[in-house]
Design an enzyme around this catalytic site. Structure first.
Site, PDB file in Angstrom:
ATOM      1  N   ARG A 170      -2.594  -5.050  -5.193  1.00  0.00           N
ATOM      2  CA  ARG A 170      -2.624  -3.981  -4.196  1.00  0.00           C
ATOM      3  C   ARG A 170      -1.299  -3.242  -4.273  1.00  0.00           C
ATOM      4  NH1 ARG A 170       1.629  -5.469  -2.336  1.00  0.00           N
ATOM      5  NH2 ARG A 170       1.355  -3.840  -0.782  1.00  0.00           N
ATOM      6  N   GLY A 171      -1.209  -2.155  -3.493  1.00  0.00           N
ATOM      7  CA  GLY A 171      -0.029  -1.291  -3.603  1.00  0.00           C
ATOM      8  C   GLY A 171      -0.377  -0.166  -4.568  1.00  0.00           C
TER       9      GLY A 171
ATOM     10  N   ASP B 150       0.974   5.786  -0.115  1.00  0.00           N
ATOM     11  CA  ASP B 150      -0.245   5.753  -0.930  1.00  0.00           C
ATOM     12  C   ASP B 150      -0.644   7.138  -1.405  1.00  0.00           C
ATOM     13  OD1 ASP B 150      -0.419   3.108   0.608  1.00  0.00           O
ATOM     14  OD2 ASP B 150      -1.910   2.987  -1.000  1.00  0.00           O
TER      15      ASP B 150
ATOM     16  N   ASN C 128       0.334   5.977   4.446  1.00  0.00           N
ATOM     17  CA  ASN C 128       0.851   4.649   4.080  1.00  0.00           C
ATOM     18  C   ASN C 128       0.176   3.635   4.997  1.00  0.00           C
ATOM     19  OD1 ASN C 128       2.632   2.996   2.441  1.00  0.00           O
ATOM     20  ND2 ASN C 128       3.798   2.636   4.301  1.00  0.00           N
TER      21      ASN C 128
HETATM   22  O1  MRU Z   1      -3.467  -1.987   1.346  1.00  0.00           O
HETATM   23  P1  MRU Z   1      -2.290  -2.094   0.431  1.00  0.00           P
HETATM   24  O2  MRU Z   1      -1.591  -3.409   0.498  1.00  0.00           O
HETATM   25  O3  MRU Z   1      -2.635  -1.682  -0.975  1.00  0.00           O
HETATM   26  O4  MRU Z   1      -1.273  -1.002   0.996  1.00  0.00           O
HETATM   27  C1  MRU Z   1      -0.042  -0.860   0.364  1.00  0.00           C
HETATM   28  C2  MRU Z   1       0.843   0.124   1.024  1.00  0.00           C
HETATM   29  O5  MRU Z   1       0.519   0.713   2.034  1.00  0.00           O
HETATM   30  C3  MRU Z   1       2.142   0.430   0.323  1.00  0.00           C
HETATM   31  O6  MRU Z   1       3.142   0.750   1.247  1.00  0.00           O
HETATM   32  C4  MRU Z   1       1.937   1.615  -0.633  1.00  0.00           C
HETATM   33  O7  MRU Z   1       0.824   1.408  -1.449  1.00  0.00           O
HETATM   34  C5  MRU Z   1       3.132   1.843  -1.477  1.00  0.00           C
HETATM   35  S1  MRU Z   1       3.361   0.570  -2.648  1.00  0.00           S
HETATM   36  C6  MRU Z   1       4.698   0.931  -3.596  1.00  0.00           C
END
Ligand code: MRU
Length: 351
Positions: free
Chosen positions: A45-46, A236, A246
Site C-alpha cells: 500500500r502507499g 495519494d 491523503n
Molecule cells: O491506504 P493506504 O495505506 O495505501 O494509504 C496510504 C497513504 O495515505 C499515504 O500517505 C500516501 O499513499 C502516500 S505514501 C508515500
C-alpha cells in the site's frame, strides 16, 4: 534498506504489510492476478508502492503470456492493465504507472515478443530505482523545512513501506535526522488500518529515530501543548490547484495545524501530481470494507447492524498546505502556477 517490493526470478516479492509489525513475512506473486489481489488487500500500500507494484504486475503478466502474435499480446496486455487499474481508485500513481507501461508497450509493438517481455521488466525495474532516487532527492529538499529540533507529526505511513524505499514524508524526516536535526516523531496511529502505529513506528524504530505513537484524537492536544513544530504527510493525489488527497484524518490534522500556526507540509513525487484533475472535489475517494472499522484483530467492536462509513482518504484544501515537496523542488501557493512549473521536465528549483 527495507525491501517493500522487489522483482525476482521467481516473481514479485512483497513484504506483507498486513502482518507488520508482529510478523516480518513475504508474499510472492507469480501472476498479475495475484499482484492485483495484494494491492486490493493492502499487502502492499502507499501511492508510489502501488504504482510500481502495478508496473511489475504488468511485466509479470506479459512475461506469462502465451500469445504468439503481436495482436494476441496486445489483447493480453490490455486485459492485464484493466485488472490492475481497478484495484484502488485514489492513488494516481497507479494510473501514472499503467500509462507509462502502456507508452513503453506502444514503442515496442513491432518488436519480437521476447524482447517486449524483457523491455517491460526492465521498465518496471527502472521505475523501482527511480522511485528511491526521487525519495532521496525529496528528503534532501524537505529536510531544509524541518526544525533544528522538536516534534514532527506525521499521519499514516508515507515511508519506505509506502514506496520502493526511503519514503516521502518519512524520507524528509530521515534526511533531517541524518543531517543531525534533533527530531522527535509523533505518529498518528491512523484508524482504521493503523498504518501509523504498525508501519511508521516499525520503520522509524528500525532506524533509531525517536518516535511516539499517539491515537488520532490526541493530535490537537499535542499541538496545543507545543509538542509539534512541523507536520509532514504524503499524498495519494495532488490536484492541479494544490488540493491534496491523503489518508482519512489528514484534513483534520491540517485544519488543527492552521489553528495552531504550525507548518503543514506534503511530500510527494511528481507522479502523484495530477494536473488533469482540476481540484480535490474531482478526486475519486475509495470506500473500503466496513469490517475494517467494525472489527479490531477479528473482534467485533460495534453493535450488529449499526451504520458504518469507511472512506480511505480525505481531501485537504490547498489553503491549509504550507508547501509541497517534490523531487524536483518545493512548490508554494498559488499551486496552479508552481505545480505546473515543476511538472516541466527541466525544472529543479524552489517555485
Ligand atoms: O491506504 P493506504 O495505506 O495505501 O494509504 C496510504 C497513504 O495515505 C499515504 O500517505 C500516501 O499513499 C502516500 S505514501 C508515500
Amino acid at each position: 534498506m527495507i525491501q517493500t517490493l522487489e522483482w525476482t526470478d521467481k516473481g514479485v516479492r512483497f513484504i506483507d504489510q498486513t502482518k507488520l509489525p508482529m510478523e516480518e513475512t513475504y508474499v510472492n506473486c507469480t501472476n498479475y492476478e495475484q499482484v492485483a489481489e495484494v494491492i486490493r488487500g493492502m499487502v502492499v500500500r502507499g501511492a508510489p508502492a502501488i504504482g510500481v507494484a502495478a508496473a511489475m504486475g504488468i511485466a509479470l503478466g506479459v512475461q506469462n503470456s502465451k500469445a504468439q502474435s503481436g495482436g494476441d499480446l496486445k489483447r493480453d496486455f490490455d486485459q492485464i492493465c484493466d485488472v490492475l487499474g481497478k484495484t484502488r481508485p485514489t492513488a494516481v500513481n497507479l494510473f501514472w504507472a499503467i500509462r507509462r507501461m502502456q507508452d513503453k508497450f506502444e514503442t515496442l509493438r513491432v518488436r519480437p515478443i521476447a524482447q517486449i517481455q524483457r523491455s517491460l521488466i526492465e521498465e518496471a525495474k527502472r521505475m523501482h530505482a527511480e522511485d528511491i532516487a526521487a525519495n532521496q532527492a525529496m528528503g534532501r529538499l524537505g529536510a531544509t523545512l524541518m526544525p533544528a529540533s522538536g516534534g514532527v507529526l506525521t499521519h499514516c505511513n508515507a515511508g519506505a513501506l509506502a514506496t520502493c524505499g526511503y519514503g516521502t514524508a518519512l524520507g524528509v524526516i530521515r534526511a533531517a535526522f541524518e543531517q543531525g536535526k534533533k527530531i522527535h516523531v509523533y505518529a498518528d496511529e491512523t484508524r482504521p488500518f493503523l498504518q501509523g502505529s504498525r508501519l511508521t513506528a516499525w520503520e522509524l524504530m528500525k532506524d533509531g529515530i525517536p518516535t511516539t505513537v499517539i491515537s488520532d484524537n490526541m493530535s490537537g492536544a499535542m499541538m496545543r501543548q507545543g509538542k509539534i513544530q512541523a507536520i509532514v504527510v504524503g499524498a495519494d493525489r495532488i490536484a492541479a490547484n494544490g488540493d491534496v488527497a491523503n489518508k482519512i484524518g489528514t484534513y483534520t490534522v491540517a485544519v488543527l495545524a492552521k489553528e495552531h500556526g504550525i507548518p503543514f507540509y506534503v511530500a510527494a513525487p511528481i507522479s502523484t501530481v495530477d494536473l488533469e484533475t482540476p481540484d480535490g472535489s474531482k478526486i475519486p475517494i475509495e470506500q473500503r470494507n466496513p469490517r475494517e472499522v467494525t472489527h479490531i484483530a477479528g473482534q467485533q467492536m460495534v453493535p450488529e447492524g449499526v451504520g458504518i462509513e469507511n472512506p480511505a482518504f480525505d481531501v485537504t484544501p490547498a489553503k491549509y498546505v504550507t508547501a509541497i515537496v517534490t523531487e524536483r523542488g518545493i512548490a508554494r501557493a498559488p499551486y496552479e502556477g508552481s505545480l505546473k512549473k515543476l511538472m516541466a521536465p527541466e525544472t529543479s528549483v524552489e517555485v
